[in-house]
Design an enzyme around this catalytic site. Structure first.
Site, PDB file in Angstrom:
ATOM      1  N   TYR A 108      -1.522   7.212 -38.120  1.00 25.82           N
ATOM      2  CA  TYR A 108      -0.441   7.555 -39.046  1.00 25.82           C
ATOM      3  C   TYR A 108      -0.002   9.004 -38.843  1.00 25.82           C
ATOM      4  CZ  TYR A 108       2.138   8.601 -43.266  1.00 25.82           C
ATOM      5  OH  TYR A 108       3.115   9.018 -44.132  1.00 25.82           O
ATOM      6  N   ILE A 109      -0.952   9.913 -38.727  1.00 30.26           N
ATOM      7  CA  ILE A 109      -0.635  11.325 -38.524  1.00 30.26           C
ATOM      8  C   ILE A 109       0.143  11.503 -37.223  1.00 30.26           C
ATOM      9  CG2 ILE A 109      -1.652  13.595 -38.039  1.00 30.26           C
ATOM     10  CD1 ILE A 109      -3.909  12.754 -40.042  1.00 30.26           C
TER      11      ILE A 109
END
Length: 154
Positions: free
Chosen positions: A78-79
């Site tokens: 996600y990051i």
């Protein structure tokens, strides 16, 4: 799951954005608002560099070497998907100077992904992207905002 996250949060948004560019050209006030380290070198940033980073991440993920290679230990896909989306928006802002293209971090918002532990309610989190979408013509493009403030991509 890592590949699915990148497929949704980067490639999906990238395909949608590219599909809408022709339509945005007809607008008198076109806007794109996209809701950081290795991708901060704006002078040499390319889509190929983004692909390189994603491919290296997926390789390290498959080899179970994320931690050893220095990737974030929590929510790394996600990051990364957010970082590559921010990088892609800067590339598109340069490529399409007639369209205002900016990134925004709405803050720690109470959503499913934050397990509703965020500081801001969803309505508050939505204010910053809406503000950017409604900013006056000739406003800045290619920037990263944290809520209402311009921030570094680093």
């Amino acid at each position: 799951m890592a590949k699915e996250c990148l497929e949704t949060n980067y490639y999906g948004v990238k395909r949608m954005t590219e599909a809408f560019f022709p339509l945005l050209q007809y607008s008198k006030s076109p806007r794109i608002v996209c809701a950081k380290g290795v991708l901060s070198d704006t002078e040499h940033l390319t889509e190929e560099k983004i692909e390189e980073v994603i491919n290296q991440y997926l390789k390290d993920f498959k080899e179970d070497s994320l931690q050893a290679k220095g990737w974030p230990s929590l929510m790394s896909a996600y990051i990364l998907s957010q970082a590559v989306m921010n990088a892609y928006s800067r590339i598109m802002a340069k490529k399409h100077p007639s369209i205002q293209i900016n990134c925004i971090c709405p803050g720690y918002v109470k959503t499913d992904i934050s397990y509703n532990r965020g500081v801001f309610p969803a309505e508050e989190g939505a204010k910053s992207p809406v503000r950017l979408a409604l900013q006056p013509d000739n406003s800045p493009s290619g920037l990263f905002f944290v809520r209402k403030e311009v921030s570094s991509f680093k």
